[in-house]
Design an enzyme around this catalytic site. Structure first.
Site, PDB file in Angstrom:
ATOM      1  N   GLN A   6      -5.496  -3.735  -3.345  1.00  0.00           N
ATOM      2  CA  GLN A   6      -4.433  -3.196  -4.075  1.00  0.00           C
ATOM      3  C   GLN A   6      -4.243  -1.723  -3.575  1.00  0.00           C
ATOM      4  OE1 GLN A   6      -3.133  -5.534  -7.179  1.00  0.00           O
ATOM      5  NE2 GLN A   6      -4.474  -6.771  -4.685  1.00  0.00           N
TER       6      GLN A   6
ATOM      7  N   ARG B 232      -2.867  -0.714 -11.126  1.00  0.00           N
ATOM      8  CA  ARG B 232      -1.613  -0.720  -9.953  1.00  0.00           C
ATOM      9  C   ARG B 232      -1.217  -1.429  -8.808  1.00  0.00           C
ATOM     10  NH1 ARG B 232      -3.737   3.039  -6.478  1.00  0.00           N
ATOM     11  NH2 ARG B 232      -4.923   3.978  -8.340  1.00  0.00           N
TER      12      ARG B 232
ATOM     13  N   ALA C 279      -0.371  -6.088 -15.823  1.00  0.00           N
ATOM     14  CA  ALA C 279      -0.438  -6.496 -14.478  1.00  0.00           C
ATOM     15  C   ALA C 279      -0.149  -5.677 -13.296  1.00  0.00           C
ATOM     16  CB  ALA C 279      -0.724  -8.365 -14.583  1.00  0.00           C
ATOM     17  N   HIS C 280      -0.164  -6.201 -11.768  1.00  0.00           N
ATOM     18  CA  HIS C 280       0.484  -5.657 -10.815  1.00  0.00           C
ATOM     19  C   HIS C 280       1.584  -6.014 -10.533  1.00  0.00           C
ATOM     20  CE1 HIS C 280      -2.173  -8.957  -8.195  1.00  0.00           C
ATOM     21  NE2 HIS C 280      -1.304  -9.408  -9.349  1.00  0.00           N
ATOM     22  N   ASN C 281       2.125  -4.481  -9.947  1.00  0.00           N
ATOM     23  CA  ASN C 281       3.763  -5.386 -10.198  1.00  0.00           C
ATOM     24  C   ASN C 281       4.765  -5.542 -10.888  1.00  0.00           C
ATOM     25  OD1 ASN C 281       2.088  -6.364  -7.063  1.00  0.00           O
ATOM     26  ND2 ASN C 281       4.479  -4.676  -6.436  1.00  0.00           N
TER      27      ASN C 281
END
Length: 179
Positions: A93, A113, A134-136
């Protein structure tokens, strides 16, 4: 502990047992409570309040006038794994988290991240306690997100939305404005 390369603004408070890593910067008038961890290259704007036990991982950016409540984690790894013959292998990540100006994050929340790029929480957004982002994920301006909501990876949320308590939002979708 404050690393010698950290840049500390005027009129700030840093409490006991806080840790400020190398090349981190903290803007003027900000308050860092006891037992806060600030990672490498983190940028915290002016007039922010980071409550006890909060963790802000490497390379994350916190805008001006932000509040991060106790035990929140900003920039932990997203849930990314690749199946292999021998089980699941972790996908690195490599991104960060950006909180724009005037964002408030409730206690015990987690904002992951990005795998690549940035997870973004837009200006003026208010996030309650016990929230997972969550990510993105990309969240626009002036949203409110109530307790125990979860937003799965790579979701985009527009401006001025209200997300109720315990709502679950599936990943890889787009939600418009004023929903």
């Amino acid at each position: 502990f404050i690393h010698p390369s950290a840049k500390i603004g005027e009129g700030i408070f840093i409490g006991a047992f806080a840790y400020v890593s190398e090349n981190a910067s903290i803007g003027e008038g900000s308050q860092i409570a006891p037992q806060v961890y600030i990672g490498k290259n983190v940028k915290i704007g002016a007039n922010c309040k980071i409550d006890s036990g909060a963790k802000i991982y490497d390379d994350c950016v916190i805008g001006n006038n932000c509040i991060i409540h106790s035990n929140t984690v900003i920039g932990g790894d997203g849930f990314g794994f690749q199946p292999t013959e021998n089980g699941y292998a972790k996908i690195p990540q490599l991104g960060n988290v950006i909180l724009e100006d005037d964002v408030e994050i409730g206690s015990n929340s987690s904002i992951d991240r990005a795998t690549i790029g940035s997870t973004i929480v837009g200006k003026g957004t208010k996030v309650d306690n016990l929230i997972q982002i969550a990510h993105n994920v990309k969240i626009g301006k002036n949203n409110v997100i109530a307790a125990q909501a979860g937003i799965a990876g790579s979701t985009t949320i527009g401006d001025w939305n209200m997300i109720g308590g315990q709502a679950g939002i599936v990943g890889h979708i787009a939600i418009g404005n004023k929903v």
